[in-house]
Scaffold this motif. Structure first.
Motif: not given
Length: 395
Positions: A160-174
């Motif tokens: 299930v976590s693939h659904d979220d991991l396949r979408i890159p996160l804006d690293r500025a948020l992290a």
């Protein structure tokens, strides 16, 4: 639907499923975990808050009576099972699709079968109250032929976590959750603990970690050194790791019991290095380079496997590494290093060529994990509705 998430570790697939269910108006979710306060301090809890889901600290009586005042239709687990079923139906989202096995029904899965049988009934025969998640067709075959689950109880869901991991996160948020500049390249070192020291078959960790971290420091690369629970490691080894983190300002040391979330680490990493921890199969969804450390000198050598049991850490002699591999190390989604120098070359390649493993990662996902197609949470939800219905009909 009332859903109780019984988390051994609240992260990866369990967190992604809870996030999905939290957004469904027809679901009420409670998550029982050991340390909600530690999870709430994690970056993922701030960036992606669960608005309607309540986190509940696990108490001894929860294992017998569930959560007083909450009547779940289904309990979703990732590893351990409550002593008595809190709900009519149960679903196991297993905590990783790794290489390590064998997970045989009468061997290392015997206690798990006993636990499931005590709570939800026997999973080795068709059971309307229980479902086991499979990551793909190969996993389905292994779970039925080796792990002993009746095919009628198994469902293809994927991670299930693939659904979220396949979408890159804006690293500025992290960025607020890391001590170093995320505009620089970041290497995630995430070894499994079952083989003991990470580089013992190539030398010593004291020497080789030093060479690796010094090289990445010269390259001005960040390092996240992420390991399993701190209490699984001997105290002298923890002191050794603490000393590395003190000497190298580019290193952030994390243990899973102190930093349970790995979603942000996977999102900000440019390269993953691991000796076949199942975290690799999650990272493949980013399609970025993974360097796999061949975990022993020879697949046919005897070694001491480390396991965590209810009685603590124990070492078990294993005649051959092949015995504990359900998938051969050569079947992976990235690069495979057989010695230290080869590993260093591959890490440099991963940092310089971010697309060098895209095809291999996608091929692995296609063959073993339903392609990380973004539909895993929907498949899990469909299975949950099905088993709740069959469990109610069987009462």
């Amino acid at each position: 639907m009332n859903v109780l998430v019984w988390a051994t570790t609240f992260g990866a697939d369990l967190w992604s499923l809870a996030r999905y269910l939290d957004q469904r108006p027809d679901c009420t979710v409670r998550v029982v975990l050991d340390d909600p306060a530690t999870f709430r301090r994690e970056g993922v809890a701030h960036l992606f808050p669960l608005d309607r889901t309540k986190l509940i600290k696990r108490r001894p009586w929860h294992r017998f009576v569930g959560v007083p005042g909450f009547r779940p239709d289904i309990t979703v687990m990732d590893n351990r099972v409550p002593l008595r079923a809190p709900s009519p139906a149960g679903l196991m989202l297993w905590h990783g699709f790794g290489w390590r096995g064998p997970n045989n029904a009468d061997g290392d899965f015997a206690w798990l079968h006993h636990s499931i049988r005590s709570a939800f009934g026997d999973a080795r025969v068709p059971n309307p109250r229980f479902r086991w998640q499979c990551f793909g067709p190969w996993d389905l075959g292994h779970r039925t032929a080796v792990s002993g689950f009746a095919p009628e109880n198994c469902r293809l869901i994927g991670a299930v976590s693939h659904d979220d991991l396949r979408i890159p996160l804006d690293r500025a948020l992290a960025q607020p959750f890391y001590p170093f500049d995320l505009k620089r390249k970041t290497v995630l070192l995430a070894p499994t603990w079952h083989y003991g020291e990470v580089f013992a078959h190539w030398g010593t960790d004291a020497d080789l970690f030093d060479r690796l971290l010094a090289h990445l420091h010269r390259r001005e690369a960040n390092v996240i050194l992420r390991l399993h629970d701190s209490f699984r490691f001997p105290r002298p080894y923890r002191r050794f790791l603490d000393d590395l983190a003190r000497r190298y300002p580019n290193v952030l040391l994390k243990f899973k019991d102190r930093h349970p979330d790995n979603f942000l680490d996977l999102q900000v990493a440019d390269v993953l290095v691991t000796n076949f921890s199942s975290i690799a199969n999650l990272f493949y969804a980013t399609l970025r380079p993974t360097v796999h450390v061949y975990p022993v000198a020879s697949a046919d050598e005897a070694f001491m496997e480390r396991q965590y049991t209810v009685f603590g850490v124990r070492e078990k002699p294993v005649e051959s590494a092949r015995f504990i591999w359900k998938l051969p190390p050569e079947d992976n989604g990235g690069l495979l290093a057989h010695d230290f120098d080869e590993m260093m070359t591959q890490i440099d390649r991963g940092l310089d060529e971010p697309d060098c493993c895209r095809d291999r990662a996608q091929d692995f996902l296609d063959r073993h994990m339903l392609g990380a197609d973004g539909g895993n949470a929907e498949r899990a939800w469909a299975v949950m509705q099905e088993v709740v219905t069959t469990a109610q009909a069987a009462r």
